[in-house]
Design a protein around this motif. Structure first.
Motif, PDB file in Angstrom:
ATOM      1  N   LEU A 245      10.778 -11.129   6.077  1.00 17.31           N
ATOM      2  CA  LEU A 245      10.783 -11.484   4.651  1.00 17.31           C
ATOM      3  C   LEU A 245       9.660 -10.669   4.003  1.00 17.31           C
ATOM      4  CD1 LEU A 245      11.940 -13.414   2.438  1.00 17.31           C
ATOM      5  CD2 LEU A 245      10.097 -15.007   3.065  1.00 17.31           C
ATOM      6  N   PRO A 246       9.914  -9.376   3.773  1.00 16.00           N
ATOM      7  CA  PRO A 246       8.825  -8.473   3.362  1.00 16.00           C
ATOM      8  C   PRO A 246       8.317  -8.726   1.951  1.00 16.00           C
ATOM      9  CG  PRO A 246      10.931  -7.317   3.335  1.00 16.00           C
ATOM     10  CD  PRO A 246      11.198  -8.666   3.942  1.00 16.00           C
ATOM     11  N   ASP A 247       9.130  -9.296   1.087  1.00 11.06           N
ATOM     12  CA  ASP A 247       8.740  -9.459  -0.314  1.00 11.06           C
ATOM     13  C   ASP A 247       8.700 -10.934  -0.700  1.00 11.06           C
ATOM     14  OD1 ASP A 247       8.616  -6.652  -0.792  1.00 11.06           O
ATOM     15  OD2 ASP A 247      10.806  -6.635  -0.817  1.00 11.06           O
ATOM     16  N   ALA A 248       7.981 -11.736   0.064  1.00 10.46           N
ATOM     17  CA  ALA A 248       7.878 -13.158  -0.252  1.00 10.46           C
ATOM     18  C   ALA A 248       7.228 -13.329  -1.613  1.00 10.46           C
ATOM     19  CB  ALA A 248       7.049 -13.871   0.817  1.00 10.46           C
TER      20      ALA A 248
ATOM     21  N   ALA B  57       6.953 -18.118   6.118  1.00 12.00           N
ATOM     22  CA  ALA B  57       7.298 -17.360   4.914  1.00 12.00           C
ATOM     23  C   ALA B  57       6.064 -16.722   4.303  1.00 12.00           C
ATOM     24  CB  ALA B  57       7.981 -18.273   3.898  1.00 12.00           C
ATOM     25  N   ALA B  58       4.934 -17.420   4.366  1.00 14.29           N
ATOM     26  CA  ALA B  58       3.702 -16.899   3.783  1.00 14.29           C
ATOM     27  C   ALA B  58       3.208 -15.645   4.489  1.00 14.29           C
ATOM     28  CB  ALA B  58       2.610 -17.972   3.816  1.00 14.29           C
TER      29      ALA B  58
ATOM     30  N   LEU C  41       5.038 -18.537  -2.419  1.00 18.52           N
ATOM     31  CA  LEU C  41       5.103 -18.756  -0.976  1.00 18.52           C
ATOM     32  C   LEU C  41       3.881 -18.209  -0.276  1.00 18.52           C
ATOM     33  CD1 LEU C  41       8.852 -18.087  -0.041  1.00 18.52           C
ATOM     34  CD2 LEU C  41       7.654 -20.273  -0.190  1.00 18.52           C
ATOM     35  N   ARG C  42       3.407 -17.050  -0.700  1.00 24.77           N
ATOM     36  CA  ARG C  42       2.216 -16.474  -0.069  1.00 24.77           C
ATOM     37  C   ARG C  42       0.988 -17.350  -0.288  1.00 24.77           C
ATOM     38  NH1 ARG C  42       4.159 -11.681  -2.468  1.00 24.77           N
ATOM     39  NH2 ARG C  42       2.379 -11.616  -3.911  1.00 24.77           N
TER      40      ARG C  42
END
Length: 363
Positions: A110-113, A82-83, A117-118
């Motif tokens: 998942l382009p806009d995590a 996800a990150a 999460l990042r």
């Protein structure tokens, strides 16, 4: 396509992303740092297998702690992907005829995590198991509320013990130590997995505590003592004890417990708290009942977690991890999956220190 290149697809992580995510996920905690997992990437699917050669035959004959450990790795893996912009859809225990296959992951972008999460890889890198005495963590009301909500996603119950109940659980821990003191197979297993250096598995000597330090942590597992240090001075342990419990004692419950445990450890780390998961109290039936009753008696205790504050600015080296080549296999022939062929998981795995790449299976 070279042997280790992944199939080019805009809807799949590329090879570099796969390796990046798995290196982060490998920081997942496991019982005695056994790291009892194997992964196979085949046909755009990442499959998690239990590695029974790393099971603790005396402490964990049923493989419960092994599967919980694999659950922490499963959640760490989803978090790491996800990150870097990939959602990992999970199917747990997908084939009843193959109990060694614990989960499969498939991916979509998942382009806009969200930022949290990042930032999780940094949290994963900071998390460690702290076996030393901890200070009182302060008001945990908000964190416990969040942790309970996270645990409920996995059908896991979380209880924060009051002081009197925590003392009973500490007494149960001391009872375990007394029962195990002359258990030669258990002690041999414990010494096999702890106190060594320069190997990529097990609990290194630097992560163990001295007899003086252990005496100030009544709820901790008794490992072989390390030296005569008295770190943190006269600090007594004031960690709070959390109990994770499930309604049943199935492999699925164990796997989900590991996922919930991973969520909780990372939440606590992000909040600046130190943690130490404990499973020795749940290894023996008598003390496991005590732990279950301590959690309200409405479930089966699986893991206890010590949560507290560690001194600022302490420097600790990371515990070792196996090289990625030892636990990840990338199959270049994705067509094999469509043929119904079962991926072969070798019965033994020899660590190759410093190897930078995953294995290519023989064909």
């Amino acid at each position: 396509m070279t042997g280790l290149d992944l199939p080019a697809s805009a809807a799949q992580p590329d090879r570099a992303t796969l390796l990046t995510a798995m290196r982060v996920a490998a920081r997942a905690p496991s019982v005695h740092n056994t790291q009892p997992w194997q992964w196979i990437y085949r046909d755009h699917r990442l499959s998690l297998y239990r590695d029974d050669d790393r099971r603790l035959g005396t402490a964990d004959p049923a493989g419960r702690q092994l599967v919980i450990s694999c659950g922490t790795m499963l959640h760490h893996t989803r978090t790491a992907f996800a990150a870097v912009g990939w959602r990992a859809e999970t199917v747990r225990l997908p084939d009843p005829a193959r109990p060694e296959l614990l989960a499969t992951l498939t991916f979509r972008p998942l382009p806009d995590a969200p930022t949290v999460l990042r930032n999780r890889p940094e949290t994963i890198e900071r998390r460690r198991t702290d076996r030393l005495p901890l200070r009182e963590p302060g008001d945990l009301t908000g964190l416990v509320r969040s942790a309970r909500l996270l645990s409920q996603r996995y059908d896991v119950m979380l209880d924060l013990l009051d002081a009197a109940t925590a003392r009973r659980l500490s007494a149960a821990s001391e009872h375990v130590a007394a029962l195990r003191r002359y258990d030669i197979p258990y002690l041999a297993e414990l010494y096999w997995w702890s106190g060594h250096e320069q190997i990529p598995e097990g609990v290194p000597a630097a992560a163990l505590v001295s007899a003086d330090e252990a005496a100030r942590v009544p709820a901790g597992r008794e490992f072989p003592p390390s030296g005569h240090t008295a770190r943190r001075g006269d600090q007594q342990d004031h960690a709070r004890l959390w109990v994770l419990a499930t309604e049943n004692d199935s492999a699925l419950a164990w796997l989900r417990t590991g996922e919930a445990l991973s969520e909780i450890l990372l939440e606590c780390t992000a909040a600046g708290l130190a943690t130490c998961p404990l499973t020795h109290i749940t290894e023996l039936p008598s003390t496991r009942r005590i732990a279950s009753n301590a959690a309200g008696g409405h479930g089966i205790a699986q893991v206890i977690v010590r949560v507290g504050l560690a001194p600022d600015r302490e420097q600790h080296s990371q515990t070792p991890r196996r090289p990625i080549s030892d636990f990840l296999t990338i199959d270049p022939d994705t067509a094999a999956a469509g043929s119904g062929e079962r991926p072969a998981v070798p019965s033994t795995w020899s660590p190759t220190a410093g190897a930078p790449e995953p294995k290519e299976p023989s064909r």
